[in-house]
Design a protein around this motif. Sequence first.
Motif: not given
Length: 741
Positions: A270-278, A531-537, A539-550
Amino acid sequence: MDHSPAPFTDLLFAPDALPGGPKVVPVLVPLPAERPYSYRVPEGMSVEPGSIVQVPLGPRQVAGVVWDQPTDPVDARKLRAITHVFDCPPLDATMRRFIDWVADYTISPPGLVARMVLRAPVAFDPEPHVDGLRATGVLPPRMTPTRQRVLDTLAQSPEWTRSGLANASGVAVSVVDGLVKVGALEPVSLPPHPAVPAPDTAHGRAELTPDQREASDRLIAPVEAGGFSVSLLEGVTGSGKTEVYFEAVARALDKGRQVLILLPEIALTQSFIDRFHQRFGAEPAQWHSDVPPRMREKVWRQVAEGRVRVVAGARSALFLPFPDLGLVIVDEEHDPAYKQEDRTFYHARDMAVVRGREGGCPVILASATPSLESRVNARTGRYAHVPLGRRFADAALPDLSLVDLRRHPPARGRFLSPVLLTAIEETVKRGEQALLFLNRRGYAPLTLCRACGHRFQCSQCSAWLVDHRLRGTLQCHHCGHAQHRPESCPSCGTLDHLVACGPGVERIAEEMLETFPDARTILLSSDLPGGARRLRRELDAVADGEADIVIGTQLVAKGHHFPLMTLVGAVDADLGLANGDPRAAERTFQLLHQVTGRAGRSGLPSRGMIQTWSPEHPVMQALVAADPDRFYDREAHERQRAGLPPFGRLAALIVSADTRREAEEHGRELARAAPQDMGLEVLGPAEAPLGLVRGRHRFRLLAQGGRRAPLQAFLRAMIAAAPKPRGSVHVQIDIDPQSFL
Ligand SMILES: Nc1ncnc2c1ncn2[C@@H]1O[C@H](COP(=O)(O)OP(=O)(O)OP(=O)(O)O)[C@@H](O)[C@H]1O
Ligand SMILES: [Zn+2]
């Protein structure tokens, strides 16, 4: 008098029909057919090469493509007729030559390759127009403020759908209906909605650093010039390769051309799609298995019509019918996900280069860890080499070190060395993130009975069953078989003596939860529910700092940008080196380099720690020395010595059958049938490392020869000379094999 040569199509079509008789054309149908079948063109119908048509085949009707090689001279009256020509742009000559080329190279029936192009049958018919409304100029006899709002909206843009108009005017649809009733609005038929809005190349141009600017200029030049070329964009992790190739995309779009961007695992990016959008103010059209069928059909159709300008897709996007492709990009070009190992075995990176060549357009391959093949091509000058040596924003690359497990072993029943545990603790304390990478799903790769030694194995595959605690099952990773984890041993009946051997990601997560109960731990693995939806979510959460250990499998290694990640630990760096695969060293190097490259991307000091039992291994040494050149040179040397690709040619034949004897016997017959005079040799048959998959026994042969050896001709001759496979025997050809299981 007109002396121009007869049109190409006439030359190909006319001789086949008997003089005066009806016309006959070849049609490639989406089946394992070795060549197109002949069909009669009924009176009044007109087709050309590339036309997509419906033809009878046995009792069915199938969609096929009118081809352009001569058919056998036959009596047209005996042939069945084409039923229907779809109102769809014909596949152009580039696409047809591409299909022929892929079929020839991979030794697949051309019909099966065409099938990959014809995957969206509904799209062969034009999309229906949409019911819309427009102003008639008649003013309503009674004007109200809401009615006025609707008329104001229409003054800005003349045609709307009923609900779109109501929405844009901020009124109820009944107001719009009322205006229709009094004759102020009338129905109009609108063209189908675009799959995605058009990209705007002036939208969000990034401020490139001087290095990036230089690289992007070098990528833009071939787009400007047009014509086929390949550039290898080799930039360290976090150098901003995407921003750089976006400028080449922009240039191709400004020239009015279409662009294809291939990405591995696009469903997760999703991050790629977002960057393309930007950058472009709109999303690219997407093409992968997670896109809903209706959207896929729309994208296929609008690509064929040239309305969709940019597609970001998985490898199968290569087979979309672009009429005007001006640039192909293969991001993370080293990624094994580009190899399709199903029906038609092909490597999408290599076929992307072929697609570029056939269509006369530039190709960009991008990676921080290119495949050895691309590296060699760049060194010999076949590809332009465009390096990017520094991270964006002066972020430093992570400081890499090896954790020698012989000197710093984990505690009993644990898998992380105290050295790594300390680093995790420090990282979490600083409020930063740690990533633990282990390329193994589930809890443990093997379960055995401590009383009798029984090991849980799949009955259909030569593989251990993997313990998946979160699902409470033992699973086969090859056929998907799953069973409940029993309490007692099925062999000796002893209760509570089953033990898990070795770690999977679930077990590492357990270790983390026990060691750092206060840290927020998250497990990312493709087999978890959602599935993929949950993973996308997530991965976003990790990027937003919502986890300490991945904790994650290889899916976390791919292209993600986690700003707070400052520690990456590879739990078992030796895992991929053990299997005797000629690409094991390269793969391990790439994977570990990529995963440690997730650390420190926003400028914080960062570390990569690699747990290994063999720190002296050249791959481990190359990683910590941060000296990719040395690694690639050494690998190239080894491959050259062994005559392996790209210095030699290689193909695998996998013979499978219901019984071991049949598979082995047919393998022997193939080997005996190998031509002796073509400069290639056959090794095997040998039982495959995965000797049994889904109940089928497997033997492998390898055909190997020099760089100019006629590999395909050799294999064809061998198959033609060997007896036809009988009974349950099946032979699968794999040119340039990536997997040796
Ligand atoms: N010129 C730029 N202006 C603004 N942001 C940039 C620029 N270049 C790169 N970035 C940002 O830096 C980060 C890293 O870039 P990117 O993900 O493209 O790196 P990469 O080279 O693809 O790395 P990897 O190979 O590890 O995936 C991204 O967040 C990107 O948006
Ligand atoms: Zn199995």
